[in-house]
Design an enzyme around this catalytic site. Sequence first.
Site, mmCIF file in Angstrom:
data_model
loop_
_atom_site.group_PDB
_atom_site.id
_atom_site.type_symbol
_atom_site.label_atom_id
_atom_site.label_comp_id
_atom_site.label_asym_id
_atom_site.label_seq_id
_atom_site.Cartn_x
_atom_site.Cartn_y
_atom_site.Cartn_z
ATOM 1 N N GLY A 15 0.811 -1.210 0.000
ATOM 2 C CA GLY A 15 0.000 0.000 0.000
ATOM 3 C C GLY A 15 0.844 1.259 0.000
ATOM 4 C CG ASP A 16 0.312 4.015 2.213
ATOM 5 O OD1 ASP A 16 -0.826 4.400 1.892
ATOM 6 O OD2 ASP A 16 0.597 3.612 3.360
ATOM 7 N N GLY A 18 1.575 5.193 -4.105
ATOM 8 C CA GLY A 18 1.357 6.394 -4.940
ATOM 9 C C GLY A 18 0.269 6.132 -5.971
ATOM 10 C CE LYS A 19 -3.132 1.900 -3.589
ATOM 11 N NZ LYS A 19 -2.038 1.959 -2.608
ATOM 12 N N GLY A 20 -2.872 6.845 -5.920
ATOM 13 C CA GLY A 20 -3.760 7.986 -6.130
ATOM 14 C C GLY A 20 -3.177 8.956 -7.131
ATOM 15 N N GLY A 43 -5.933 5.781 1.811
ATOM 16 C CA GLY A 43 -5.650 7.215 1.828
ATOM 17 C C GLY A 43 -4.801 7.523 0.618
ATOM 18 C CG HIS A 44 -5.662 6.485 -2.784
ATOM 19 N ND1 HIS A 44 -6.324 5.799 -3.772
ATOM 20 C CD2 HIS A 44 -5.220 5.546 -1.924
ATOM 21 C CE1 HIS A 44 -6.291 4.499 -3.497
ATOM 22 N NE2 HIS A 44 -5.634 4.331 -2.365
ATOM 23 C CD GLN A 226 -7.094 -1.117 1.131
ATOM 24 O OE1 GLN A 226 -7.919 -1.567 0.347
ATOM 25 N NE2 GLN A 226 -7.261 0.058 1.695
ATOM 26 C CB THR A 302 -5.989 6.548 6.486
ATOM 27 O OG1 THR A 302 -6.235 6.591 5.084
ATOM 28 C CG2 THR A 302 -7.267 6.139 7.197
ATOM 29 N N GLY A 304 -2.104 8.826 10.059
ATOM 30 C CA GLY A 304 -0.973 9.635 10.509
ATOM 31 C C GLY A 304 0.182 8.821 11.087
ATOM 32 C CG LEU A 334 14.252 7.186 -9.253
ATOM 33 C CD1 LEU A 334 14.610 5.776 -8.790
ATOM 34 C CD2 LEU A 334 14.343 7.277 -10.784
HETATM 35 P P1 GDP Z 1 -1.510 5.593 -2.274
HETATM 36 O O1 GDP Z 1 -2.223 5.154 -1.053
HETATM 37 O O2 GDP Z 1 -0.903 4.459 -3.034
HETATM 38 O O3 GDP Z 1 -2.318 6.497 -3.161
HETATM 39 O O4 GDP Z 1 -0.268 6.474 -1.777
HETATM 40 P P2 GDP Z 1 -0.319 7.609 -0.618
HETATM 41 O O5 GDP Z 1 -0.936 8.823 -1.176
HETATM 42 O O6 GDP Z 1 -0.848 7.041 0.643
HETATM 43 O O7 GDP Z 1 1.223 7.820 -0.358
HETATM 44 C C1 GDP Z 1 2.092 8.244 -1.360
HETATM 45 C C2 GDP Z 1 2.738 9.575 -0.914
HETATM 46 O O8 GDP Z 1 3.866 9.850 -1.721
HETATM 47 C C3 GDP Z 1 1.830 10.759 -1.080
HETATM 48 O O9 GDP Z 1 2.106 11.677 -0.048
HETATM 49 C C4 GDP Z 1 2.236 11.343 -2.424
HETATM 50 O O10 GDP Z 1 2.008 12.731 -2.524
HETATM 51 C C5 GDP Z 1 3.703 11.068 -2.426
HETATM 52 N N1 GDP Z 1 4.290 10.822 -3.746
HETATM 53 C C6 GDP Z 1 3.757 10.144 -4.790
HETATM 54 N N2 GDP Z 1 4.648 10.034 -5.789
HETATM 55 C C7 GDP Z 1 5.775 10.667 -5.368
HETATM 56 C C8 GDP Z 1 7.066 10.848 -5.939
HETATM 57 O O11 GDP Z 1 7.373 10.434 -7.052
HETATM 58 N N3 GDP Z 1 7.980 11.514 -5.173
HETATM 59 C C9 GDP Z 1 7.700 11.996 -3.934
HETATM 60 N N4 GDP Z 1 8.665 12.607 -3.260
HETATM 61 N N5 GDP Z 1 6.489 11.826 -3.369
HETATM 62 C C10 GDP Z 1 5.545 11.154 -4.057
HETATM 63 P P1 IMO Z 2 -3.831 2.673 0.522
HETATM 64 O O1 IMO Z 2 -4.966 2.503 -0.439
HETATM 65 C C1 IMO Z 2 -1.318 1.010 3.671
HETATM 66 C C2 IMO Z 2 -3.168 -1.886 6.390
HETATM 67 C C3 IMO Z 2 -3.304 -1.434 7.825
HETATM 68 C C4 IMO Z 2 -3.162 -2.763 8.539
HETATM 69 C C5 IMO Z 2 -3.876 -3.729 7.589
HETATM 70 C C6 IMO Z 2 -5.308 -4.042 7.975
HETATM 71 O O2 IMO Z 2 -3.686 4.063 1.043
HETATM 72 O O3 IMO Z 2 -2.568 2.112 -0.024
HETATM 73 P P2 IMO Z 2 -7.565 -2.642 7.814
HETATM 74 O O4 IMO Z 2 -7.954 -1.342 8.451
HETATM 75 O O5 IMO Z 2 -7.617 -2.634 6.324
HETATM 76 O O6 IMO Z 2 -8.282 -3.813 8.410
HETATM 77 O O7 IMO Z 2 -6.014 -2.841 8.236
HETATM 78 O O8 IMO Z 2 -3.855 -3.119 6.313
HETATM 79 N N1 IMO Z 2 -3.755 -0.978 5.382
HETATM 80 C C7 IMO Z 2 -3.045 -0.147 4.611
HETATM 81 N N2 IMO Z 2 -1.727 0.119 4.598
HETATM 82 N N3 IMO Z 2 -2.125 1.601 2.777
HETATM 83 C C8 IMO Z 2 -3.445 1.320 2.756
HETATM 84 O O9 IMO Z 2 -4.292 1.805 1.811
HETATM 85 C C9 IMO Z 2 -3.971 0.436 3.723
HETATM 86 N N4 IMO Z 2 -5.211 -0.039 4.005
HETATM 87 C C10 IMO Z 2 -5.058 -0.909 5.000
HETATM 88 O O10 IMO Z 2 -2.308 -0.522 8.189
HETATM 89 O O11 IMO Z 2 -1.802 -3.125 8.578
HETATM 90 MG MG MG Z 3 -2.257 5.526 1.007
#
Ligand code: GDP
Ligand code: IMO
Ligand code: MG
Length: 426
Positions: A15-16, A18-20, A43-44, A226, A302, A304, A334
């Site tokens: 997860g996280d 950078g899908k959003g 949280g995107h 995720q 989502t 913090g 990168l």
């Molecule tokens: P998601 O859940 O996959 O949509 O990713 P999140 O938004 O939770 O986390 C990705 C974080 O990295 C966010 O704060 C983005 O603004 C940031 N981000 C995405 N791509 C880049 C990148 O290429 N470089 C940097 N420095 N930040 C990035």
């Molecule tokens: P995005 O879409 C990162 C993790 C939680 C926990 C596990 C189970 O922003 O990438 P849950 O509340 O789903 O039952 O928690 O999954 N988790 C994530 N970790 N990014 C997410 O979403 C996540 N959604 C759930 O931290 O370890």
């Molecule tokens: Mg996220």
Amino acid sequence: MTQHQTTVLLGAQWGDEGKGRVTDLMAEEADVIVRFSGGHNAGHSIHVGLEKFALHLIPSGILHPEKRNVLASGMVISPEALLKEMDALEARGLSMGRLYVSARAHVIMPYHALLDRLEEERQGAEQIGTTLKGIGPAYTDKVARRGLRMIDMLYEDVLKKRLDGGLAYTNKILQGVYGAPPVDVDEMIAYLQPLVRRLAPYITDTEALLHARYRAGDRILFEGAQGTLLDLDVGTYPFVTSSYPSAGGVCLGSGLGPSQIDAVIGVAKAYITRVGGGPFPTEQDNAIGERLRSLGHEYGVTTGRARRCGWMDLPLLRFAAQVNGLTGLVITKLDVLSGMQTIGLCTHYLLDGERLELPPPCIEQWDRLEPVYEEIPGWEEDLSAVRRFADLPEAAKDYLHRIEQSVGIPISLVSVGPERAQAFRL
Ligand code: GDP
Ligand code: IMO
Ligand code: MG
């Protein structure tokens, strides 16, 4: 970015990734953007100029006013969280006029969030570290066939019947297992009424809508939430979420069939992070991890929470490529690796001396995995202004080529910062 009619974009790590922000870019060339799994545990974040958006339930395509955005049936949706998100976006001038919410999606109620917290507390040190949004308990009710669907809320008699049935069980659990007070059916109906009134116009047969748009030739982009390693079946069970963020979940969660999916793109960071508990072979619980966290701002959108950080794990990426049938890779962040003297790239693991190219299914073995690293020379240059692959330092190009080669999937896009312009195709 693609001439395909349907494209899936999903997380290839925990997860996280950078899908959003990647969805926001790819949405330019789509007509419909669809979330198919999970709920407001996601949280995107997306940066547009000086503005920052944090989306939890609503697809990232919402920033493009002319696109349709769909919350499909594989999701679990808190009406309260959805309306809050809609209101916040509307207050910033975005229109919800082309938002569609699946009639078949399941509802997250306040007692699901309560159960999530009570169960995490009961588990103590063994807890999963969930987002406490009620995701697991809502999917549990769905699988146990006592859940409440969005469509059920529209008919008073159905709503009452479903809540009577579901809460007869849930109240026994609340009282007997957790010593908590029971939940009152009428109170829940009163809680839902104003929410339902506002949400009703958005509730749609999204299966029918998506098939109609597909037949009309619309380009459909599926936005994963995720990540693959959090998938209930192929993830690091039990340290997973309760849905199917992997490619299989797209069909289950949207109603399109496998033959209608043209491309599957996996998003991975140039390193890797994880939030919550569970095994993490390449974790750098040291100065390197702290550096990645601070330069990459690795704190949850989502909850913090500080994200755990580590080196890129190729066995996991290879696994994600296989189980999702990936046709392309996106590498984000990168830029965060600039200034590292050397970069660790985990090429394989050793388990009791045996070489493993892929992660083993037994989670207890993960604690004994020894990641084997290739030390890749780093680069000093700041990448944030790079707009073409050709302008990357040679060491950064080599790093990307090494990943591509080892996973056997082409990299189609690289990002070097959170802004829309800070990304380029290969
Ligand atoms: P998601 O859940 O996959 O949509 O990713 P999140 O938004 O939770 O986390 C990705 C974080 O990295 C966010 O704060 C983005 O603004 C940031 N981000 C995405 N791509 C880049 C990148 O290429 N470089 C940097 N420095 N930040 C990035
Ligand atoms: P995005 O879409 C990162 C993790 C939680 C926990 C596990 C189970 O922003 O990438 P849950 O509340 O789903 O039952 O928690 O999954 N988790 C994530 N970790 N990014 C997410 O979403 C996540 N959604 C759930 O931290 O370890
Ligand atoms: Mg996220």
